[in-house]
Motif scaffolding. Structure first.
Motif, short mmCIF file in Angstrom:
data_model
loop_
_atom_site.label_atom_id
_atom_site.label_comp_id
_atom_site.label_asym_id
_atom_site.label_seq_id
_atom_site.Cartn_x
_atom_site.Cartn_y
_atom_site.Cartn_z
N LEU A 155 76.58 -33.60 20.30
CA LEU A 155 76.96 -33.94 19.43
C LEU A 155 78.10 -34.30 19.44
CD1 LEU A 155 76.08 -30.64 18.41
CD2 LEU A 155 74.94 -32.08 17.39
N GLU A 156 78.96 -34.31 19.81
CA GLU A 156 80.52 -35.30 19.70
C GLU A 156 80.36 -36.17 20.80
OE1 GLU A 156 83.23 -31.54 21.97
OE2 GLU A 156 82.61 -30.85 20.53
N VAL A 157 79.69 -36.79 21.57
CA VAL A 157 79.70 -37.22 22.71
C VAL A 157 78.30 -38.01 22.93
CG1 VAL A 157 79.96 -38.34 25.28
CG2 VAL A 157 81.53 -36.63 23.90
N MET A 158 76.79 -37.95 22.88
CA MET A 158 76.34 -38.78 23.21
C MET A 158 75.43 -38.60 21.54
SD MET A 158 76.34 -38.70 26.06
CE MET A 158 77.15 -37.80 27.26
N VAL A 159 75.59 -38.51 20.21
CA VAL A 159 75.07 -39.13 19.36
C VAL A 159 76.29 -39.84 19.29
CG1 VAL A 159 74.75 -38.39 16.86
CG2 VAL A 159 74.31 -36.85 18.53
N PRO A 160 77.33 -40.54 18.56
CA PRO A 160 78.21 -40.84 18.13
C PRO A 160 77.56 -41.68 18.99
CG PRO A 160 79.26 -38.97 18.37
CD PRO A 160 78.35 -38.65 18.86
N ALA A 161 77.73 -42.05 21.07
CA ALA A 161 77.46 -43.90 21.75
C ALA A 161 76.27 -44.27 20.96
CB ALA A 161 77.42 -42.71 23.02
N ALA A 162 74.86 -43.53 20.95
CA ALA A 162 73.81 -43.58 20.74
C ALA A 162 73.65 -44.78 19.25
CB ALA A 162 72.26 -42.75 20.78
N LEU A 163 75.11 -43.92 18.29
CA LEU A 163 74.37 -44.13 17.01
C LEU A 163 75.61 -44.95 16.48
CD1 LEU A 163 72.09 -41.34 15.18
CD2 LEU A 163 71.56 -43.97 15.63
N PRO A 164 76.67 -45.65 17.03
CA PRO A 164 77.70 -46.03 16.20
C PRO A 164 78.25 -46.39 15.29
CG PRO A 164 76.42 -47.65 18.03
CD PRO A 164 75.70 -46.62 18.10
N ASP A 165 77.20 -46.47 14.51
CA ASP A 165 77.24 -47.05 12.70
C ASP A 165 77.28 -46.11 11.99
OD1 ASP A 165 78.09 -49.47 13.61
OD2 ASP A 165 76.09 -49.86 13.61
N GLY A 166 76.64 -44.90 12.61
CA GLY A 166 76.35 -43.44 12.02
C GLY A 166 74.80 -42.92 11.78
N PRO A 167 75.12 -42.05 11.17
CA PRO A 167 73.32 -42.06 10.82
C PRO A 167 72.88 -42.60 10.31
CG PRO A 167 74.78 -39.42 11.26
CD PRO A 167 75.31 -40.87 10.84
N PRO A 168 70.66 -42.83 10.59
CA PRO A 168 70.70 -43.85 9.38
C PRO A 168 70.26 -42.79 8.13
CG PRO A 168 68.95 -43.38 11.16
CD PRO A 168 70.77 -42.48 11.69
N ALA A 169 70.08 -44.13 7.17
CA ALA A 169 69.51 -43.51 5.04
C ALA A 169 69.14 -42.19 5.70
CB ALA A 169 69.46 -44.50 4.82
N ASP A 170 68.44 -42.75 6.82
CA ASP A 170 66.94 -41.36 5.81
C ASP A 170 67.40 -39.91 6.98
OD1 ASP A 170 67.11 -42.57 8.77
OD2 ASP A 170 63.99 -42.99 8.37
N ALA A 171 68.50 -39.39 7.85
CA ALA A 171 68.78 -38.97 8.27
C ALA A 171 68.81 -37.11 7.66
CB ALA A 171 69.61 -38.99 9.00
N HIS A 172 67.96 -36.25 8.27
CA HIS A 172 68.59 -35.15 7.66
C HIS A 172 69.14 -34.27 9.03
CE1 HIS A 172 65.22 -35.72 4.08
NE2 HIS A 172 65.19 -36.91 5.18
N PRO A 173 70.03 -33.50 8.00
CA PRO A 173 70.33 -32.00 8.88
C PRO A 173 69.83 -31.22 10.11
CG PRO A 173 71.67 -32.36 7.18
CD PRO A 173 69.81 -33.05 7.10
N VAL A 174 70.20 -30.99 10.98
CA VAL A 174 68.64 -29.96 11.88
C VAL A 174 70.29 -28.83 12.44
CG1 VAL A 174 67.64 -29.19 13.35
CG2 VAL A 174 66.92 -32.25 12.36
N VAL A 175 69.84 -27.99 11.76
CA VAL A 175 70.51 -26.50 12.72
C VAL A 175 70.46 -26.36 13.43
CG1 VAL A 175 71.58 -24.56 12.08
CG2 VAL A 175 71.25 -26.60 9.96
#
Length: 238
Positions: A155-175
């Motif tokens: 969550l802290e490293v890989m997600v930002p590396a894959a999505l450097p501009d942040g989540p896309p507009a259609d992203a939804h939270p997943v718990v």
């Protein structure tokens, strides 16, 4: 996990990888396909881990601030790979034991220190051990503390590396609820008022799910499982 826990955990994970690889070679041979790494044989996987550990041992041992001087190794014959990967694991462990976590070294991430290498290499061998164990269908549980730390790293490293501009507009939270670690994490927090789904399981099963080593039906899914899988699928790392 605390910083002083990483190296002992890495040593245990390296030993587990070596044991699993030897058992897989005996049972299935070097040409066996690796389910979690499409297109790879068992030999490819063992060579990959050996290459990775050799590289990071060099980075830490030399306190490299860039990687330009590194000389990659030549591929070793299959019958030498078990000994070669064991030697590279020992080399990495020795290099890390001789370095302070705060010492600066090159990494591919914003965090440029030995602590990053410790964490990343523990997770590297943890997931690849499962890859080996899946070859023969004998996957053992990942220790909860290691698995939860791996989920945090994803969550802290890989997600930002894959999505450097942040989540896309259609992203939804997943718990993500890890029952054995009594912990809850969220992928894409704050993107929408409500999560699209909650996934519940052991920390290890959650870790394998986000790394696409296990299907979501291994977990308890509350909500839209297909959309949860799509959200995880947004995090693509080459």
């Amino acid at each position: 996990m605390e910083l002083d826990e990483y190296l002992p955990a890495l040593q245990r994970a390296d030993a587990r990888f070596a044991e699993a690889a030897a058992a897989a070679v005996l049972a299935s041979g070097w040409g066996a396909r690796v389910p979690g790494c499409p297109g790879w044989s068992l030999a490819d996987l063992v060579w990959h881990l050996a290459e990775v550990q050799r590289f990071w041992a060099w980075v830490v041992r030399t306190r490299a601030v860039d990687r330009s001087a590194y000389v990659p190794p030549h591929r070793h014959p299959d019958d030498e790979l078990l000994g070669y990967v064991a030697a590279r694991s020992a080399e990495l462990e020795t290099a890390l034991a001789g370095a302070g976590p705060a010492e600066r070294v090159w990494t591919w991430a914003p965090q440029q220190d030995v602590a990053f290498v410790l964490r990343r290499q523990l997770q590297e061998v943890t997931v690849h051990t499962v890859d080996v164990e899946q070859v023969v269908g004998d996957v053992r549980p990942i220790p909860p503390a290691v698995a939860l730390d791996g989920l945090d790293e994803w969550l802290e490293v890989m997600v930002p590396a894959a999505l450097p501009d942040g989540p896309p507009a259609d992203a939804h939270p997943v718990v993500l609820h890890a029952v054995d670690a009594d912990a809850e994490r969220t992928l894409f927090p704050g993107t929408k008022p409500f999560p699209i789904a909650a996934l519940t399981g052991t920390a290890g099963d959650l870790l394998l799910a986000v790394w696409r080593r296990a299907p979501l039906d291994l977990l308890t899914v509350d909500g839209d499982g297909l959309q949860a899988a799509a959200m995880i699928g947004l995090v693509r790392l080459e």
